[in-house]
Design a protein around this motif. Structure first.
Motif, mmCIF file in Angstrom:
data_model
loop_
_atom_site.group_PDB
_atom_site.id
_atom_site.type_symbol
_atom_site.label_atom_id
_atom_site.label_comp_id
_atom_site.label_asym_id
_atom_site.label_seq_id
_atom_site.Cartn_x
_atom_site.Cartn_y
_atom_site.Cartn_z
ATOM 1 N N VAL A 78 1.346 -1.213 -0.362
ATOM 2 C CA VAL A 78 -0.135 -0.242 0.329
ATOM 3 C C VAL A 78 0.483 1.091 0.177
ATOM 4 C CG1 VAL A 78 -1.802 1.456 1.248
ATOM 5 C CG2 VAL A 78 -2.001 -1.366 1.803
ATOM 6 N N ARG A 79 0.872 1.728 -1.057
ATOM 7 C CA ARG A 79 1.846 3.205 -0.976
ATOM 8 C C ARG A 79 1.482 4.911 -0.793
ATOM 9 N NH1 ARG A 79 6.471 1.836 -4.087
ATOM 10 N NH2 ARG A 79 5.551 -0.514 -4.958
ATOM 11 N N ARG A 80 1.708 5.848 -0.237
ATOM 12 C CA ARG A 80 1.262 6.692 0.432
ATOM 13 C C ARG A 80 0.788 7.408 -1.538
ATOM 14 N NH1 ARG A 80 3.549 8.106 5.964
ATOM 15 N NH2 ARG A 80 4.803 6.448 6.081
ATOM 16 N N GLU A 81 1.835 7.240 -2.472
ATOM 17 C CA GLU A 81 2.034 8.446 -3.258
ATOM 18 C C GLU A 81 2.021 7.794 -4.559
ATOM 19 O OE1 GLU A 81 1.770 11.325 -2.915
ATOM 20 O OE2 GLU A 81 2.439 11.382 -0.931
ATOM 21 N N PRO A 82 1.790 8.040 -5.860
ATOM 22 C CA PRO A 82 2.438 7.187 -6.717
ATOM 23 C C PRO A 82 3.294 6.597 -7.653
ATOM 24 C CG PRO A 82 0.790 9.456 -7.333
ATOM 25 C CD PRO A 82 1.018 9.124 -6.081
ATOM 26 N N LEU A 204 -6.739 -5.421 -4.562
ATOM 27 C CA LEU A 204 -7.019 -5.930 -6.178
ATOM 28 C C LEU A 204 -5.917 -6.312 -6.292
ATOM 29 C CD1 LEU A 204 -9.923 -3.226 -7.252
ATOM 30 C CD2 LEU A 204 -10.215 -5.431 -6.403
ATOM 31 N N GLY A 205 -4.171 -6.315 -5.926
ATOM 32 C CA GLY A 205 -2.963 -6.544 -6.956
ATOM 33 C C GLY A 205 -2.780 -5.494 -7.930
ATOM 34 N N MET A 206 -3.068 -4.892 -7.908
ATOM 35 C CA MET A 206 -2.942 -3.210 -8.454
ATOM 36 C C MET A 206 -2.020 -2.374 -7.668
ATOM 37 S SD MET A 206 -5.790 -2.662 -10.562
ATOM 38 C CE MET A 206 -6.949 -1.884 -9.875
ATOM 39 N N GLU A 207 -0.312 -1.691 -8.920
ATOM 40 C CA GLU A 207 0.317 -0.814 -8.531
ATOM 41 C C GLU A 207 -0.118 0.590 -8.902
ATOM 42 O OE1 GLU A 207 2.545 -0.355 -6.094
ATOM 43 O OE2 GLU A 207 3.766 -2.582 -6.164
ATOM 44 N N PRO A 208 -0.146 1.922 -8.145
ATOM 45 C CA PRO A 208 -0.585 3.065 -8.726
ATOM 46 C C PRO A 208 0.476 3.550 -9.281
ATOM 47 C CG PRO A 208 0.188 3.165 -6.130
ATOM 48 C CD PRO A 208 0.569 1.844 -6.634
ATOM 49 N N LEU A 209 0.692 4.361 -11.338
ATOM 50 C CA LEU A 209 1.211 4.692 -11.747
ATOM 51 C C LEU A 209 1.041 6.020 -11.900
ATOM 52 C CD1 LEU A 209 3.864 4.559 -13.338
ATOM 53 C CD2 LEU A 209 2.958 3.489 -15.489
ATOM 54 N N ALA A 210 1.973 6.881 -12.436
ATOM 55 C CA ALA A 210 1.475 8.296 -12.824
ATOM 56 C C ALA A 210 1.956 8.637 -13.518
ATOM 57 C CB ALA A 210 1.799 9.635 -11.863
ATOM 58 N N TRP A 211 2.342 9.421 -14.104
ATOM 59 C CA TRP A 211 3.242 10.095 -15.208
ATOM 60 C C TRP A 211 4.306 11.420 -14.732
ATOM 61 C CZ3 TRP A 211 -1.725 10.891 -14.371
ATOM 62 C CH2 TRP A 211 -1.962 11.849 -14.423
ATOM 63 N N THR A 212 5.754 11.311 -15.193
ATOM 64 C CA THR A 212 6.333 13.129 -15.128
ATOM 65 C C THR A 212 6.127 13.424 -16.457
ATOM 66 O OG1 THR A 212 7.655 10.978 -16.178
ATOM 67 C CG2 THR A 212 7.933 11.462 -14.133
#
Length: 278
Positions: A78-82, A204-212
């Motif tokens: 569980v992350r706190r940021e993407p 749900l087994g997913m990692e959060p990905l944002a963008w740069t």
């Protein structure tokens, strides 16, 4: 829903994303997505912190869903940021496309990627994916990563935990039906993240990905402008945000045909990330 109502709705959501979701975007930390992943460590003022520009016609009418949640095997942190970018060796970049699939534009993007033997990530919305599962199947068969972008592209910071779970779960179900496996990545609409989204995504087994690098192609700024934004922002580890649905994406299609061969000629390796270690 009429066009003016659609525009009014998205302007309101975008304003909310800036006010409420800024903590999940402007303060996002860089995380590892490559061969030697690391935990988020340093502030990275990504383009998603910019004030949204005037939107184009956007979403279909949201749908609500029900049903028991389905979780993926294994434990996802569980992350706190993407996660924002890749780490590792070489000049690697990731191209991502949101909001599809759209049969008017997605096939052209897939054709261009196939021409150069490049893999990308597609963060799909369930309300689009459910009617275009053949395109999801093609993405998977050609080695692209299919990620979860919720069902109806809502502002998650305004939803209850139950609604967020429904948005994610219904979309994961459609992806699994079309691709044979559940998604392992998700992206919050508008880049507006909150604690519930991070927790439910992990469940749900997913990692959060944002963008740069944000091309802002949804504002239809012109093909040349989109190309310039990608080429000016190109750097090792960069994750580029574009769209293959949600409006007229013909500029995005043409821009990809222009900047992709140039990136490759410049020595960039366009790839998809591996799951980071916890």
């Amino acid at each position: 829903m009429k066009t003016d109502q659609l525009l009014t709705r998205r302007r309101a959501l975008l304003a909310g994303a800036v006010a409420v979701g800024a903590a999940g975007t402007a303060g996002a930390l860089a995380g590892g997505l490559g061969e030697e992943p690391v935990r988020p460590a340093a502030p990275a003022p990504g383009p998603q912190a910019r004030r949204p520009l005037k939107p184009s016609a956007y979403r279909l009418q949201p749908l609500t869903g029900h049903g028991a949640p389905r979780t993926a095997p294994g434990r996802t942190p569980v992350r706190r940021e993407p996660l924002l970018r890749m780490t590792g060796r070489g000049r690697v970049m990731v191209l991502t496309f949101d909001d599809g699939p759209d049969p008017r534009y997605t096939p052209d993007i897939l054709d261009t990627l196939a021409t150069y033997d490049v893999r990308a990530m597609f963060f799909v919305c369930g309300e689009m994916a459910v009617h275009n599962q053949d395109l999801l199947a093609r993405m998977s068969e050609e080695g692209h990563v299919v990620g979860n972008h919720t069902w109806s592209h809502p502002l998650l910071t305004r939803l209850t935990r139950r609604r967020i779970r429904s948005e994610m779960t219904r979309t994961s179900d459609v992806i699994e039906e079309a691709c044979g496996e559940r998604p392992r990545w998700f992206r919050a609409p508008y880049g507006a993240w909150n604690r519930a989204a991070f927790h439910l995504g992990a469940e749900l087994g997913m990692e959060p990905l944002a963008w740069t690098v944000d091309t802002l192609d949804w504002t239809t700024p012109g093909t040349r402008t989109i190309v310039d934004r990608v080429e000016d922002g190109a750097a090792p580890g960069v994750v580029v945000l574009s769209h293959d649905a949600g409006g007229d994406r013909s500029q995005s299609v043409r821009a990809l045909r222009s900047y992709l061969p140039r990136l490759l000629d410049s020595g960039y390796h366009i790839t998809v990330p591996r799951r980071p270690r916890a």
